[in-house]
Design an enzyme around this catalytic site. Structure first.
Site, PDB file in Angstrom:
ATOM      1  CB  CYS A   7      -1.009  -0.020   1.337  1.00 21.27           C
ATOM      2  SG  CYS A   7      -0.362  -0.147   2.580  1.00 21.27           S
ATOM      3  NE  ARG A  13      -4.367   1.146   1.867  1.00 23.22           N
ATOM      4  CZ  ARG A  13      -4.322   1.897   0.533  1.00 23.22           C
ATOM      5  NH1 ARG A  13      -5.222   2.082  -0.489  1.00 23.22           N
ATOM      6  NH2 ARG A  13      -3.468   2.881   0.536  1.00 23.22           N
ATOM      7  CG  ASP A 123      -5.197   4.802   3.374  1.00 30.71           C
ATOM      8  OD1 ASP A 123      -5.228   4.656   4.470  1.00 30.71           O
ATOM      9  OD2 ASP A 123      -4.071   5.384   3.031  1.00 30.71           O
TER      10      ASP A 123
END
Length: 154
Positions: A7, A13, A123
């Site tokens: 990420c 994440r 996100d």
């Protein structure tokens, strides 16, 4: 088999995807190594975001031991499969690709659930607590698909 989750900052994440897949690989007894990285250098050496760690602990998959690192060109040599959490990070990874072999390793993770739709794992960094739970559940579901593919040799 070595799998890398990627990420932006490697604090929400990708460490959650890393932790979930690590846990499932261990349960299944699969010979798979899992790691995570970020395309940015914002959080190198830091633990995952405290809200993601709390969510992970609450839902039975602690990730407290993980530390952020930045994706590098060498990751193409170290990993067989590289999962990006969204199109922006996918493109950032591909920008470092040296050849077609590197490029072939990179995939959007949610395409495992929704082939060809190029959906993003949102996100949760700037959102509320529910965003972290939603990301956990989304990654839990997609890592089940990844595990089934690994078990079936795909």
């Amino acid at each position: 088999m070595k799998i890398l989750m990627v990420c932006l900052g490697n604090i929400c994440r990708s460490p959650m995807a890393d932790g979930l897949l690590r846990k499932k690989v261990k349960v299944e007894g699969l010979a798979v190594e899992v790691d995570s990285a970020g395309t940015s250098d914002y959080h190198i050496g830091e633990a995952p975001d405290h809200r993601m760690r709390a969510t992970a602990r609450q839902l039975g998959c602690p990730i407290d031991e993980l530390r952020a690192r930045q994706f590098s060109v060498q990751d193409f040599d170290q990993f067989d499969l590289i999962y990006a959490m969204d199109v922006s990070n996918y493109n950032n990874i591909l920008a470092l690709s040296r050849n077609e072999n590197d490029t072939a390793k990179v995939h959007l993770i949610l395409n495992e659930l929704y082939p060809g739709e190029n959906r993003a794992v949102p996100d949760p960094y700037f959102g509320g607590e529910q965003g972290f739970i939603d990301v956990f559940n989304m990654l839990d579901e997609v890592t089940d698909v990844v595990i089934n593919k690994l078990k079936n040799g795909r």
